[in-house]
Write an enzyme that holds these catalytic residues in place. Structure first.
Site, mmCIF file in Angstrom:
data_model
loop_
_atom_site.group_PDB
_atom_site.id
_atom_site.type_symbol
_atom_site.label_atom_id
_atom_site.label_comp_id
_atom_site.label_asym_id
_atom_site.label_seq_id
_atom_site.Cartn_x
_atom_site.Cartn_y
_atom_site.Cartn_z
ATOM 1 N N ASP A 51 0.701 -1.262 -0.134
ATOM 2 C CA ASP A 51 -0.078 0.131 -0.024
ATOM 3 C C ASP A 51 0.814 1.277 -0.174
ATOM 4 O OD1 ASP A 51 0.973 -0.068 2.396
ATOM 5 O OD2 ASP A 51 -1.171 -0.097 3.459
ATOM 6 N N SER A 52 2.212 1.190 -0.169
ATOM 7 C CA SER A 52 3.015 2.039 -0.304
ATOM 8 C C SER A 52 2.818 2.690 -1.496
ATOM 9 C CB SER A 52 4.443 1.618 -0.203
ATOM 10 O OG SER A 52 4.660 0.586 -0.990
ATOM 11 N N ASP A 90 -0.887 -6.217 0.052
ATOM 12 C CA ASP A 90 -1.246 -5.488 1.354
ATOM 13 C C ASP A 90 -2.832 -5.345 1.584
ATOM 14 O OD1 ASP A 90 0.831 -4.761 3.203
ATOM 15 O OD2 ASP A 90 1.631 -2.986 2.082
ATOM 16 N N LYS A 119 -0.920 -9.257 3.511
ATOM 17 C CA LYS A 119 -0.166 -8.660 4.598
ATOM 18 C C LYS A 119 -0.915 -7.594 5.239
ATOM 19 C CE LYS A 119 3.542 -5.654 4.075
ATOM 20 N NZ LYS A 119 2.944 -4.390 4.897
ATOM 21 N N GLU A 121 -1.357 -5.045 8.955
ATOM 22 C CA GLU A 121 -0.531 -4.356 10.088
ATOM 23 C C GLU A 121 -1.356 -4.709 11.398
ATOM 24 O OE1 GLU A 121 0.119 -0.245 9.116
ATOM 25 O OE2 GLU A 121 0.992 -0.791 7.271
ATOM 26 N N GLU A 188 9.181 -3.462 10.880
ATOM 27 C CA GLU A 188 9.713 -2.185 10.107
ATOM 28 C C GLU A 188 10.217 -1.302 11.348
ATOM 29 O OE1 GLU A 188 6.990 -0.400 7.673
ATOM 30 O OE2 GLU A 188 8.206 1.329 7.513
HETATM 31 O O1 KIV Z 1 3.551 -1.018 1.621
HETATM 32 C C1 KIV Z 1 4.585 -1.427 1.751
HETATM 33 O O2 KIV Z 1 5.418 -1.275 0.654
HETATM 34 C C2 KIV Z 1 5.208 -1.967 2.831
HETATM 35 C C3 KIV Z 1 6.575 -1.853 3.104
HETATM 36 C C4 KIV Z 1 7.153 -1.723 4.514
HETATM 37 C C5 KIV Z 1 7.507 -2.869 2.423
HETATM 38 O O3 KIV Z 1 4.758 -2.609 3.658
#
Ligand code: KIV
Length: 270
Positions: A51-52, A90, A119, A121, A188
């Site tokens: 999600d970056s 993400d 992924k 958080e 991170e």
């Molecule tokens: O969204 C992303 O790119 C991440 C980074 C920490 C790799 O989660």
């Protein structure tokens, strides 16, 4: 020269084996088909549709505005390009925190779009959701330490897990997520010592970004390692284009540096 341990597709058991045998896992973000194919042929083990993309594709100041529709779109772009690499995606802000059922519905959308793992958080508080997803066939990669979706709650993009109490809390989070069935852990911006301790305490692989050289693998945002992102860079970032003749060359150099342990060093750590 970049070597591939094998050309067989990367699977969860293979990632577990790599951790056990001390083979580093090279991970990189991608958001489109061309870069996904490039990373795959250059030996990246896990491609993350991060999600970056809110920062590096959309020019936003955080990942918070990224939507499920956008994640599904970019996962579709990346999803079917990798022959060997595993593709992870993400879960964006708001797509999983409210309930495990919501998390399941949205994880299903990402897997249908081409992701092989999602992924999300959060620490112990997400363990029940992780368990719910894993029990229903969704591989989960949990992300702790600096969790960018909590940037406002954390008071900015700052190092996490400093001090004995914070480190102990993070260890509890890590163990709870492993116990819940998480397949991997992203660490991170935490002290390098803590990155090593968590990696040793867990059986699942840890992937670091600003977590020191002691993790089972490393991840970078593609635009950071190519030196094209105009925003602020963390200390952990290395621009691999500086010494490369081509983008393929830079990505191969990154993979090799992760594999042989020459990146990251203490210079890239906290
Ligand atoms: O969204 C992303 O790119 C991440 C980074 C920490 C790799 O989660």
């Amino acid at each position: 020269m970049t070597y591939l341990a094998s050309n067989k597709p990367i699977t969860l058991p293979e990632l577990g084996r790599m951790k056990k045998d001390g083979e580093k896992i090279a991970t990189l973000t991608a958001y489109d088909a061309s870069f996904a194919a490039l990373e795959d042929r250059c030996g990246v083990d896990v491609i993350l549709v991060g999600d970056s993309l809110g920062n590096v594709i959309q020019g936003k100041t955080s990942t918070l505005p990224v939507t499920m529709e956008q994640m599904v779109y970019h996962t579709e772009c990346v999803g079917h390009m990798a022959q060997r690499a595993m593709v992870a995606a993400d879960m964006p802000f708001g797509s999983y925190q409210e309930s495990k059922e919501l998390a399941m519905r949205n994880a299903v959308r990402l897997l249908a779009a081409g992701a092989e793992m999602i992924k999300l958080e959060g620490g112990e508080v997400m363990a029940e959701t992780v368990h719910f997803l894993v029990e229903r066939g969704i591989p989960v990669w949990a992300h702790i330490g600096l969790t960018p979706q909590s940037v406002h709650a954390l008071g900015g993009y700052r190092i996490q897990g400093k001090g004995e109490q914070a480190a102990a809390r993070m260890k509890d989070d890590a163990l709870a997520l492993q116990q819940a069935g998480a397949a991997m852990l992203l660490l991170e911006m935490i002290p390098a010592v803590l990155g090593s301790e968590l990696t040793q305490a867990l059986t699942i692989p840890t992937i670091g970004i600003g977590a020191g050289p002691g993790c089972s693998g490393q991840v970078l945002v593609l635009h950071d390692m190519l030196g094209v992102y105009p925003g602020k860079k963390g200390r952990f970032v290395k621009d691999f284009m500086l010494e490369a003749q081509s983008i393929d060359g830079a990505v191969r150099a990154y993979v090799e540096a992760v594999r042989n342990g020459s990146y990251p060093t203490s210079e890239h750590s906290y």
